[in-house]
Design a protein around this motif. Structure first.
Motif, mmCIF file in Angstrom:
data_model
loop_
_atom_site.group_PDB
_atom_site.id
_atom_site.type_symbol
_atom_site.label_atom_id
_atom_site.label_comp_id
_atom_site.label_asym_id
_atom_site.label_seq_id
_atom_site.Cartn_x
_atom_site.Cartn_y
_atom_site.Cartn_z
ATOM 1 N N ASP A 193 31.925 -2.293 -22.352
ATOM 2 C CA ASP A 193 32.788 -3.211 -21.601
ATOM 3 C C ASP A 193 33.404 -2.591 -20.350
ATOM 4 O OD1 ASP A 193 32.332 -5.274 -23.379
ATOM 5 O OD2 ASP A 193 33.981 -4.680 -24.686
ATOM 6 N N ASP A 194 33.093 -1.328 -20.050
ATOM 7 C CA ASP A 194 33.632 -0.675 -18.859
ATOM 8 C C ASP A 194 33.040 -1.291 -17.592
ATOM 9 O OD1 ASP A 194 35.188 1.047 -20.347
ATOM 10 O OD2 ASP A 194 33.874 2.779 -20.100
ATOM 11 N N PRO A 195 33.783 -1.262 -16.486
ATOM 12 C CA PRO A 195 33.253 -1.769 -15.219
ATOM 13 C C PRO A 195 32.042 -0.965 -14.762
ATOM 14 C CG PRO A 195 35.610 -1.273 -15.042
ATOM 15 C CD PRO A 195 35.146 -0.766 -16.368
ATOM 16 N N VAL A 196 31.169 -1.623 -13.994
ATOM 17 C CA VAL A 196 30.012 -0.974 -13.395
ATOM 18 C C VAL A 196 30.202 -0.952 -11.883
ATOM 19 C CG1 VAL A 196 28.449 -1.610 -15.275
ATOM 20 C CG2 VAL A 196 28.691 -3.143 -13.311
ATOM 21 N N GLU A 197 29.520 -0.027 -11.220
ATOM 22 C CA GLU A 197 29.629 0.102 -9.766
ATOM 23 C C GLU A 197 28.345 -0.398 -9.117
ATOM 24 O OE1 GLU A 197 30.294 4.317 -9.693
ATOM 25 O OE2 GLU A 197 32.466 4.055 -9.677
ATOM 26 N N LEU A 198 28.482 -1.099 -7.988
ATOM 27 C CA LEU A 198 27.343 -1.614 -7.248
ATOM 28 C C LEU A 198 27.222 -0.851 -5.938
ATOM 29 C CD1 LEU A 198 28.669 -4.103 -8.944
ATOM 30 C CD2 LEU A 198 26.964 -5.409 -7.715
ATOM 31 N N TYR A 199 26.013 -0.386 -5.638
ATOM 32 C CA TYR A 199 25.759 0.403 -4.444
ATOM 33 C C TYR A 199 24.611 -0.185 -3.640
ATOM 34 C CZ TYR A 199 28.473 4.201 -6.566
ATOM 35 O OH TYR A 199 29.470 4.957 -7.126
ATOM 36 N N VAL A 200 24.726 -0.085 -2.318
ATOM 37 C CA VAL A 200 23.594 -0.254 -1.414
ATOM 38 C C VAL A 200 23.400 1.119 -0.807
ATOM 39 C CG1 VAL A 200 22.738 -1.298 0.708
ATOM 40 C CG2 VAL A 200 23.982 -2.694 -0.954
ATOM 41 N N GLY A 201 22.299 1.769 -1.151
ATOM 42 C CA GLY A 201 22.118 3.170 -0.777
ATOM 43 C C GLY A 201 23.201 3.978 -1.474
ATOM 44 N N GLU A 202 23.965 4.727 -0.701
ATOM 45 C CA GLU A 202 25.048 5.535 -1.259
ATOM 46 C C GLU A 202 26.413 4.878 -1.065
ATOM 47 O OE1 GLU A 202 24.856 9.439 -1.631
ATOM 48 O OE2 GLU A 202 22.699 9.333 -1.866
ATOM 49 N N LYS A 203 26.427 3.674 -0.488
ATOM 50 C CA LYS A 203 27.672 2.975 -0.163
ATOM 51 C C LYS A 203 28.099 2.079 -1.319
ATOM 52 C CE LYS A 203 30.548 0.782 2.862
ATOM 53 N NZ LYS A 203 31.839 1.310 2.983
ATOM 54 N N LEU A 204 29.285 2.343 -1.874
ATOM 55 C CA LEU A 204 29.859 1.503 -2.916
ATOM 56 C C LEU A 204 30.246 0.170 -2.294
ATOM 57 C CD1 LEU A 204 30.965 1.264 -5.853
ATOM 58 C CD2 LEU A 204 33.144 2.064 -4.940
ATOM 59 N N ILE A 205 29.686 -0.925 -2.833
ATOM 60 C CA ILE A 205 29.981 -2.245 -2.264
ATOM 61 C C ILE A 205 30.804 -3.124 -3.197
ATOM 62 C CG2 ILE A 205 27.961 -2.236 -0.758
ATOM 63 C CD1 ILE A 205 26.816 -4.364 -2.827
ATOM 64 N N GLY A 206 30.936 -2.713 -4.455
ATOM 65 C CA GLY A 206 31.727 -3.538 -5.352
ATOM 66 C C GLY A 206 31.782 -2.999 -6.766
ATOM 67 N N ILE A 207 32.614 -3.640 -7.562
ATOM 68 C CA ILE A 207 32.800 -3.320 -8.975
ATOM 69 C C ILE A 207 32.588 -4.617 -9.748
ATOM 70 C CG2 ILE A 207 34.429 -2.454 -10.715
ATOM 71 C CD1 ILE A 207 33.826 -0.339 -8.650
ATOM 72 N N GLY A 208 32.019 -4.507 -10.938
ATOM 73 C CA GLY A 208 31.801 -5.708 -11.725
ATOM 74 C C GLY A 208 31.702 -5.393 -13.204
ATOM 75 N N VAL A 209 31.422 -6.425 -13.979
ATOM 76 C CA VAL A 209 31.235 -6.279 -15.420
ATOM 77 C C VAL A 209 29.873 -6.855 -15.782
ATOM 78 C CG1 VAL A 209 33.676 -6.263 -16.040
ATOM 79 C CG2 VAL A 209 32.478 -8.434 -15.878
ATOM 80 N N LEU A 210 29.214 -6.214 -16.745
ATOM 81 C CA LEU A 210 27.919 -6.689 -17.194
ATOM 82 C C LEU A 210 28.087 -7.948 -18.037
ATOM 83 C CD1 LEU A 210 26.117 -3.395 -18.253
ATOM 84 C CD2 LEU A 210 25.722 -4.760 -16.203
ATOM 85 N N GLU A 211 27.156 -8.870 -17.859
ATOM 86 C CA GLU A 211 27.112 -10.095 -18.654
ATOM 87 C C GLU A 211 25.663 -10.385 -19.009
ATOM 88 O OE1 GLU A 211 28.888 -13.425 -16.700
ATOM 89 O OE2 GLU A 211 30.894 -12.555 -16.780
#
Length: 95
Positions: A53-71
């Motif tokens: 249930d921990d948040p996941v990180e979204l990247y484009v290349g090496e740039k963090l673009i957002g945080i989310g949760v898996l569903e």
């Protein structure tokens, strides 16, 4: 300052904005010892440093673009993993 050249318009904007990009979702990291890594085989399990249930990180290349949760998707995509965004990084920030 004339901003008309820095803002895509018309066909150029459509061509640019319709280019697909790849987003990588980081669900966690494993840190096995080298000797354990050399013994990996089909069926081996690597423990990650995150809970389900921990948040996941979204990247484009090496740039963090957002945080989310898996569903897990329901309906037509039933059983497929998805990410629900909970935080979106400022994409115009060059850092």
């Amino acid at each position: 300052m004339d901003n008309s050249q820095s803002t895509p318009r018309g066909e150029a904007a459509t061509a640019f904005t319709s280019v697909p990009i790849e987003i990588t979702v980081s669900v966690g990291k494993a840190r096995p010892l080298v000797r354990d890594l050399l013994q990996l085989a089909a069926g081996s399990v690597l423990s990650l440093d995150k809970q389900l249930d921990d948040p996941v990180e979204l990247y484009v290349g090496e740039k963090l673009i957002g945080i989310g949760v898996l569903e897990v998707m329901e309906g037509d995509g039933q059983g497929q993993l998805a990410v629900r965004l909970t935080e979106v990084s400022e994409l115009n920030n060059p850092s």
